[in-house]
Scaffold this motif. Structure first.
Motif, mmCIF file in Angstrom:
data_model
loop_
_atom_site.group_PDB
_atom_site.id
_atom_site.type_symbol
_atom_site.label_atom_id
_atom_site.label_comp_id
_atom_site.label_asym_id
_atom_site.label_seq_id
_atom_site.Cartn_x
_atom_site.Cartn_y
_atom_site.Cartn_z
ATOM 1 N N PHE A 85 -0.093 -1.966 12.140
ATOM 2 C CA PHE A 85 -0.622 -0.867 12.154
ATOM 3 C C PHE A 85 -1.078 -0.216 13.484
ATOM 4 O O PHE A 85 -1.474 -0.964 14.575
ATOM 5 C CB PHE A 85 -2.045 -1.421 11.462
ATOM 6 C CG PHE A 85 -1.747 -1.501 10.090
ATOM 7 C CD1 PHE A 85 -2.055 -0.618 9.045
ATOM 8 C CD2 PHE A 85 -1.619 -2.877 9.503
ATOM 9 C CE1 PHE A 85 -1.960 -0.974 7.755
ATOM 10 C CE2 PHE A 85 -1.446 -3.283 8.279
ATOM 11 C CZ PHE A 85 -1.626 -1.938 7.178
ATOM 12 N N THR A 86 -0.656 1.068 13.631
ATOM 13 C CA THR A 86 -0.639 1.557 14.919
ATOM 14 C C THR A 86 -1.973 2.592 15.116
ATOM 15 O O THR A 86 -2.328 3.055 16.046
ATOM 16 C CB THR A 86 0.471 2.369 15.062
ATOM 17 O OG1 THR A 86 0.717 3.096 14.209
ATOM 18 C CG2 THR A 86 1.513 1.430 15.216
ATOM 19 N N MET A 87 -2.265 3.059 13.865
ATOM 20 C CA MET A 87 -3.878 3.866 13.921
ATOM 21 C C MET A 87 -4.712 3.704 12.921
ATOM 22 O O MET A 87 -4.069 3.786 11.705
ATOM 23 C CB MET A 87 -3.314 5.268 14.101
ATOM 24 C CG MET A 87 -4.550 6.206 14.506
ATOM 25 S SD MET A 87 -4.141 7.902 14.359
ATOM 26 C CE MET A 87 -4.680 8.351 12.651
ATOM 27 N N ASP A 88 -5.629 3.421 13.208
ATOM 28 C CA ASP A 88 -6.676 3.056 11.922
ATOM 29 C C ASP A 88 -7.380 4.369 11.522
ATOM 30 O O ASP A 88 -7.455 5.259 12.072
ATOM 31 C CB ASP A 88 -7.727 2.022 12.509
ATOM 32 C CG ASP A 88 -8.336 1.204 11.169
ATOM 33 O OD1 ASP A 88 -8.141 1.641 10.026
ATOM 34 O OD2 ASP A 88 -8.971 0.109 11.320
ATOM 35 N N LEU A 89 -8.032 4.462 10.478
ATOM 36 C CA LEU A 89 -9.102 5.287 9.852
ATOM 37 C C LEU A 89 -10.260 5.568 10.851
ATOM 38 O O LEU A 89 -10.622 4.637 11.545
ATOM 39 C CB LEU A 89 -9.398 4.917 8.517
ATOM 40 C CG LEU A 89 -8.438 4.692 7.410
ATOM 41 C CD1 LEU A 89 -8.943 3.998 6.124
ATOM 42 C CD2 LEU A 89 -7.592 5.919 6.935
ATOM 43 N N GLN A 90 -10.746 6.579 10.517
ATOM 44 C CA GLN A 90 -12.089 6.921 11.431
ATOM 45 C C GLN A 90 -13.138 6.784 10.234
ATOM 46 O O GLN A 90 -14.222 6.656 10.486
ATOM 47 C CB GLN A 90 -12.130 8.554 11.643
ATOM 48 C CG GLN A 90 -11.025 8.784 12.546
ATOM 49 C CD GLN A 90 -11.245 9.129 13.986
ATOM 50 O OE1 GLN A 90 -12.381 9.252 14.362
ATOM 51 N NE2 GLN A 90 -10.388 9.319 14.890
ATOM 52 N N THR A 91 -12.821 6.854 8.919
ATOM 53 C CA THR A 91 -13.949 6.769 8.047
ATOM 54 C C THR A 91 -14.069 5.331 7.259
ATOM 55 O O THR A 91 -13.039 4.590 7.316
ATOM 56 C CB THR A 91 -13.495 7.496 6.541
ATOM 57 O OG1 THR A 91 -12.879 8.795 7.212
ATOM 58 C CG2 THR A 91 -14.395 7.852 5.774
ATOM 59 N N ASP A 92 -15.218 4.915 7.101
ATOM 60 C CA ASP A 92 -15.711 3.776 6.425
ATOM 61 C C ASP A 92 -15.399 4.039 4.784
ATOM 62 O O ASP A 92 -16.021 4.865 4.096
ATOM 63 C CB ASP A 92 -17.232 3.570 6.534
ATOM 64 C CG ASP A 92 -17.809 1.979 6.023
ATOM 65 O OD1 ASP A 92 -17.001 1.400 5.385
ATOM 66 O OD2 ASP A 92 -18.642 2.058 5.883
ATOM 67 N N ILE A 93 -14.738 3.137 4.381
ATOM 68 C CA ILE A 93 -13.783 3.417 2.993
ATOM 69 C C ILE A 93 -14.955 2.678 2.075
ATOM 70 O O ILE A 93 -14.762 2.874 0.711
ATOM 71 C CB ILE A 93 -12.421 3.127 2.739
ATOM 72 C CG1 ILE A 93 -12.321 1.678 3.027
ATOM 73 C CG2 ILE A 93 -11.572 4.063 3.734
ATOM 74 C CD1 ILE A 93 -10.725 1.320 2.246
#
Ligand code: IMP
Ligand code: MG
Length: 185
Positions: A85-93
């Protein structure tokens, strides 16, 4: 940079057929997610054109977010099964209705890893929408809830799908003739 016409074996899915199917998928998703808890997650970078067009065809209010993964090991045109994983989400899912939007499911390793990671964060629901399904190459069992097209085991490009990071901008899905394709220096 080589003109794509020099190595295009055939246009597998033309722009009109592609856009008509995206419209149908958008209508189906709109009906299935009538409220505003929907979050579309795009896996960079191949999923971008598809998610943008799909989003414009979804009438339910929804959010978008992006994540990036890369698979390492083996050759450039195959996934190894080891996904980083090189970039994570910004949103809490948490409690969101998550719809993962992918350009293509090939071996299935990418989607399998992403689903595993996202499930831990306890979304309300978690489904997959893939434009293309190259089922013949599947190694990992993954659910595809919304499928654009089944395609044969051929390397394709355009509409998000790249060859050495180029040609993602083309509005159709083409098959590459690897004997005619010259990689950039
Ligand atoms: P999987 O993990 O093997 O399912 O691979 C998925 C990723 O490999 C996709 O998101 C694409 O980025 C890439 N990929 C697989 N097949 C093709 C293809 O035919 N053309 C371009 N990219 C592809
Ligand atoms: Mg991709």
């Amino acid at each position: 940079m080589q003109n794509y016409k020099d190595f295009l074996a055939e246009i597998l899915i033309d722009e009109n057929v592609l856009q008509a199917r995206v419209k149908e998928l958008g209508a189906e998703i709109s009906a299935d997610y009538p409220d505003s808890n929907l979050l579309l997650i795009c896996i960079l970078r191949g999923g971008v054109p598809f998610m943008v067009d799909l989003s414009r065809n979804i009438t339910s209010p929804h959010m978008m977010d992006f994540m990036a993964v890369s698979s390492y090991g083996v050759g450039k045109r195959e996934s190894s099964g080891m996904v980083r994983f090189t970039m994570d989400l910004q949103t809490d899912i948490h409690n969101k209705d998550v719809l993962l939007v992918e350009d293509i499911v090939d071996s299935g390793h990418t989607i399998a890893s992403v689903l595993e990671l996202l499930q831990v964060r306890q979304p309300n629901s978690l489904k997959v929408c893939a434009l293309l399904d190259k089922a013949e190459r599947r190694e990992a069992v993954v659910p595809i809830h919304y499928r654009g097209f089944n395609i044969p085991n051929k390397y394709v490009f355009g509409y998000g799908l790249d060859i050495d990071d180029y040609y993602r901008n083309l509005p159709f899905i083409g098959v590459v003739d690897l004997e005619k394709y010259i990689p950039p220096a």
